[in-house]
Motif scaffolding. Structure first.
Motif, PDB file in Angstrom:
ATOM      1  N   GLY A 187       0.796  -1.215   0.000  1.00  0.00           N
ATOM      2  CA  GLY A 187       0.000   0.000   0.000  1.00  0.00           C
ATOM      3  C   GLY A 187       0.826   1.262   0.000  1.00  0.00           C
ATOM      4  N   GLU A 188       0.583   2.133  -0.945  1.00  0.00           N
ATOM      5  CA  GLU A 188       1.192   3.456  -1.023  1.00  0.00           C
ATOM      6  C   GLU A 188       2.716   3.433  -0.850  1.00  0.00           C
ATOM      7  N   THR A 189       3.342   2.478  -1.472  1.00  0.00           N
ATOM      8  CA  THR A 189       4.806   2.475  -1.517  1.00  0.00           C
ATOM      9  C   THR A 189       5.226   2.376  -2.965  1.00  0.00           C
ATOM     10  N   PRO A 225      -4.238   2.227  -7.959  1.00  0.00           N
ATOM     11  CA  PRO A 225      -3.680   3.506  -8.422  1.00  0.00           C
ATOM     12  C   PRO A 225      -4.307   4.728  -7.743  1.00  0.00           C
ATOM     13  N   GLU A 226      -3.444   5.704  -7.430  1.00  0.00           N
ATOM     14  CA  GLU A 226      -3.880   6.964  -6.830  1.00  0.00           C
ATOM     15  C   GLU A 226      -3.377   8.096  -7.721  1.00  0.00           C
ATOM     16  N   ALA A 227      -4.288   8.616  -8.548  1.00  0.00           N
ATOM     17  CA  ALA A 227      -3.905   9.674  -9.498  1.00  0.00           C
ATOM     18  C   ALA A 227      -3.322  10.879  -8.782  1.00  0.00           C
ATOM     19  N   TRP A 228      -3.755  11.105  -7.553  1.00  0.00           N
ATOM     20  CA  TRP A 228      -3.405  12.330  -6.834  1.00  0.00           C
ATOM     21  C   TRP A 228      -2.057  12.295  -6.125  1.00  0.00           C
ATOM     22  N   HIS A 229      -1.484  11.090  -5.948  1.00  0.00           N
ATOM     23  CA  HIS A 229      -0.275  10.976  -5.126  1.00  0.00           C
ATOM     24  C   HIS A 229       0.999  11.145  -5.949  1.00  0.00           C
ATOM     25  N   PHE A 230       1.852  12.094  -5.526  1.00  0.00           N
ATOM     26  CA  PHE A 230       3.144  12.340  -6.169  1.00  0.00           C
ATOM     27  C   PHE A 230       4.228  12.332  -5.096  1.00  0.00           C
ATOM     28  N   ALA A 279       2.962  14.479  -1.754  1.00  0.00           N
ATOM     29  CA  ALA A 279       1.779  15.335  -1.702  1.00  0.00           C
ATOM     30  C   ALA A 279       0.648  14.651  -2.454  1.00  0.00           C
ATOM     31  N   ASP A 280      -0.545  14.770  -1.905  1.00  0.00           N
ATOM     32  CA  ASP A 280      -1.752  14.363  -2.611  1.00  0.00           C
ATOM     33  C   ASP A 280      -2.380  15.647  -3.135  1.00  0.00           C
ATOM     34  N   PHE A 281      -2.570  15.714  -4.447  1.00  0.00           N
ATOM     35  CA  PHE A 281      -3.060  16.947  -5.059  1.00  0.00           C
ATOM     36  C   PHE A 281      -4.556  16.902  -5.327  1.00  0.00           C
ATOM     37  N   TYR A 286       2.529  16.738   4.458  1.00  0.00           N
ATOM     38  CA  TYR A 286       3.191  15.994   5.538  1.00  0.00           C
ATOM     39  C   TYR A 286       2.158  15.264   6.391  1.00  0.00           C
ATOM     40  N   ARG A 287       2.518  14.059   6.787  1.00  0.00           N
ATOM     41  CA  ARG A 287       1.609  13.256   7.613  1.00  0.00           C
ATOM     42  C   ARG A 287       2.384  12.762   8.834  1.00  0.00           C
ATOM     43  N   ASP A 288       1.940  13.135  10.016  1.00  0.00           N
ATOM     44  CA  ASP A 288       2.662  12.684  11.208  1.00  0.00           C
ATOM     45  C   ASP A 288       2.316  11.224  11.512  1.00  0.00           C
ATOM     46  N   ASN A 310       6.169   8.050   2.492  1.00  0.00           N
ATOM     47  CA  ASN A 310       6.930   9.255   2.135  1.00  0.00           C
ATOM     48  C   ASN A 310       6.234  10.521   2.622  1.00  0.00           C
ATOM     49  N   HIS A 311       4.923  10.434   2.899  1.00  0.00           N
ATOM     50  CA  HIS A 311       4.244  11.580   3.512  1.00  0.00           C
ATOM     51  C   HIS A 311       4.902  11.906   4.861  1.00  0.00           C
ATOM     52  N   GLY A 312       5.408  10.886   5.531  1.00  0.00           N
ATOM     53  CA  GLY A 312       6.040  11.071   6.832  1.00  0.00           C
ATOM     54  C   GLY A 312       7.418  11.704   6.757  1.00  0.00           C
TER      55      GLY A 312
HETATM   56 ZN    ZN Z   1      -0.457  10.150  -0.814  1.00  0.00          ZN
END
Ligand code: ZN
Length: 296
Positions: free
Chosen positions: A51-53, A198-203, A162-164, A127-129, A155-157
């Motif tokens: 997930g999200e890696t 897929p997450e179109a928004w995640h860069f 960034a999620d746009f 950023y995500r704590d 990587n948010h951590g």
């Molecule tokens: Zn994200």
């Protein structure tokens, strides 16, 4: 980086506040406490670790080792102090921060995006704590949330994801197509396209960390965002505060232009915002929604 010419501050009457004191006042007020998460993460199965890696991993240990490759500044994932990050506008409360180099390239990119796509680029979550990642992970595991990385591995951590919004989150949209084609030239890669879901928004920002940027500047104004509600104005008030000046920023685009020029940026509570106005002798009457003027 852009650089403002090293103008001398205008000759200051006695009543004016030295810029250094202004910056000290705002810096102290904008210090943000880092929330520590105490709950321990649940064990994860191999399948959900993807997930999200950006790279496939088969165990928690591998995920943590992979994430450690992106460590910077001596900080732990999700435990980077706000003072070490650069504020950006983001709609998820408390997530409006990125690593300084990632933020600088984001501001440059957002200007290009706005002129090409016709609307401001916007970050939903930056950023995500650790505590929030833990919460997302728990919801993902319970089947009630989006894809989420194992706590400590996103990587948010690190402040480099960034999620746009601004329709970048809509596959096939003009905004998404522009970002896929152009964001990489700003160091931002559309890595979300390759997620198991897929997450179109995640860069992800993939430039290597080389330490804080040194920016020569000598400005008599700073950009201040009020994170609370102001009397007679409401929430989300953003202004340039200077020596007896205040200007209301009425659009994200205007804010991003100021940020791209390296105007110092602070986030203050309503109380601290009003205190700063008082310290600068900016009249309360200057607080007007949708205003667009300089006070002299
Ligand atoms: Zn994200």
């Amino acid at each position: 980086m852009h650089e403002i010419g090293s103008r001398e501050a205008p000759a200051a009457p006695a009543a004016q506040l030295p810029r250094r004191r202004l910056l000290g006042l705002l810096g102290a007020a904008s210090a943000v406490a880092v929330v520590e998460a105490l709950a321990s993460p649940s064990r994860a199965s191999a399948a959900v670790l993807l997930g999200e890696t950006t790279k496939g991993v088969d165990s928690v240990e591998e995920a943590l080792a992979e994430a450690a490759q992106s460590a910077w500044g001596g900080y732990s994932n999700g435990r980077v102090p706000a003072s070490a990050l650069t504020p950006v506008l983001a709609s998820v409360a408390g997530s409006g921060y990125l690593r300084q180099d990632a933020a600088a390239r984001y501001f440059d990119m957002s200007l290009a995006f706005a002129s090409a796509v016709g609307r401001p680029l916007a970050i939903t979550e930056g950023y995500r704590d650790f505590a929030r990642q833990q919460d997302y992970w728990n919801r993902y595991q319970a089947g009630t949330g989006n894809l989420a990385a194992y706590p400590g591995t996103s990587n948010h951590g690190w402040g480099i994801s960034a999620d746009f919004g601004a329709s970048v989150d809509v596959a096939g949209s003009t905004a998404k197509r522009w970002m896929d084609a152009n964001a990489p030239s700003y160091g931002w890669q559309p890595t979300g396209n390759g997620f198991s879901r897929p997450e179109a928004w995640h860069f992800d920002y993939t430039g290597a960390w080389t330490g804080p940027l040194t920016v020569a500047r000598d400005l008599e104004v700073v950009l201040v965002r009020c994170t609370g509600s102001l009397p007679g104005v409401g929430a989300g008030f953003i202004a340039t505060l200077g020596i007896r000046t205040m200007r209301h920023m009425s659009s994200t685009g205007m804010v991003n232009v100021m940020r791209a020029l390296d105007v110092p940026y602070y986030e203050l509570s309503s109380t601290a915002f009003l205190d700063a106005m008082d310290a600068l002798a900016v009249p309360r009457s200057a607080l007007v929604g949708n205003a667009d003027y300089w006070l002299r």
